[in-house]
Design a protein around this motif. Structure first.
Motif, short mmCIF file in Angstrom:
data_model
loop_
_atom_site.label_atom_id
_atom_site.label_comp_id
_atom_site.label_asym_id
_atom_site.label_seq_id
_atom_site.Cartn_x
_atom_site.Cartn_y
_atom_site.Cartn_z
N SER A 35 -3.72 -1.16 -3.22
CA SER A 35 -4.24 0.20 -3.42
C SER A 35 -3.96 1.03 -2.17
O SER A 35 -3.99 0.50 -1.06
CB SER A 35 -5.74 0.13 -3.67
N PRO A 36 -3.75 2.34 -2.35
CA PRO A 36 -3.57 3.20 -1.18
C PRO A 36 -4.80 3.25 -0.27
O PRO A 36 -4.70 3.59 0.90
CB PRO A 36 -3.29 4.58 -1.78
N SER A 37 -5.96 2.85 -0.80
CA SER A 37 -7.18 2.90 0.01
C SER A 37 -7.50 1.58 0.73
O SER A 37 -8.48 1.50 1.46
CB SER A 37 -8.37 3.29 -0.87
N THR A 38 -6.67 0.57 0.56
CA THR A 38 -6.92 -0.72 1.21
C THR A 38 -6.76 -0.60 2.73
O THR A 38 -5.79 -0.01 3.21
CB THR A 38 -5.94 -1.78 0.67
N ASP A 39 -7.71 -1.17 3.46
CA ASP A 39 -7.61 -1.20 4.92
C ASP A 39 -6.94 -2.51 5.32
O ASP A 39 -7.58 -3.55 5.46
CB ASP A 39 -9.01 -1.10 5.54
N LYS A 87 0.84 -1.20 0.00
CA LYS A 87 0.00 0.00 0.00
C LYS A 87 0.88 1.25 0.00
O LYS A 87 0.67 2.18 -0.79
CB LYS A 87 -0.90 -0.03 1.23
N SER A 146 1.82 4.08 -3.44
CA SER A 146 1.58 5.52 -3.46
C SER A 146 2.86 6.35 -3.41
O SER A 146 2.81 7.56 -3.60
CB SER A 146 0.65 5.90 -2.31
#
Length: 119
Positions: A110-114, A80, A84
């Motif tokens: 993805s940078p939005s993955t939790d 992650k 980015s």
């Protein structure tokens, strides 16, 4: 003489037990390993096309190294962060990389993955 033998035997058993308890079973995956494993993917991540075999092998190796939940979270967080922080990396290419390599990851790169939700 027998008493001495029994004492020595007990000491040896105790030593073996202590060594078994203190030696870690596996080493944790590090971000350095993650970045090194996906470094051959940088061309694909920027330009698309087909990822080179070294890229897919690196990703496959990471997947097999991440045996514990903590390791999987570490790999996720490192991917992650890397996705980015490198200039010119396409989010779509990063997200499609596992599929292009025929690898099933339990999360999207993805940078939005939790990553905290990974088991």
């Amino acid at each position: 003489m027998t008493t001495m033998f029994i004492k020595m035997s007990c000491m040896m058993v105790l030593l073996v037990v202590l060594l078994a308890v203190t030696v870690p079973e596996t080493e944790a995956v590090t971000c350095g390993q993650v970045v090194g494993s996906v470094a051959p993917c940088l061309g694909y991540l920027r330009n698309g096309g087909n990822p080179p075999p070294a890229c897919c092998n690196g990703l496959r190796g990471l997947r097999s190294q991440a045996k514990t939940t903590a390791d999987r979270k570490t790999v996720c967080n490192c991917l992650k962060s890397a996705s980015s922080s490198y200039r010119g990396v396409s989010g779509n290419n990063a997200a499609s990389l596992p599929g292009k390599c025929g690898i099933n990851l339990p999360y999207k790169i993805s940078p939005s993955t939790d990553c905290n939700r990974i088991q």
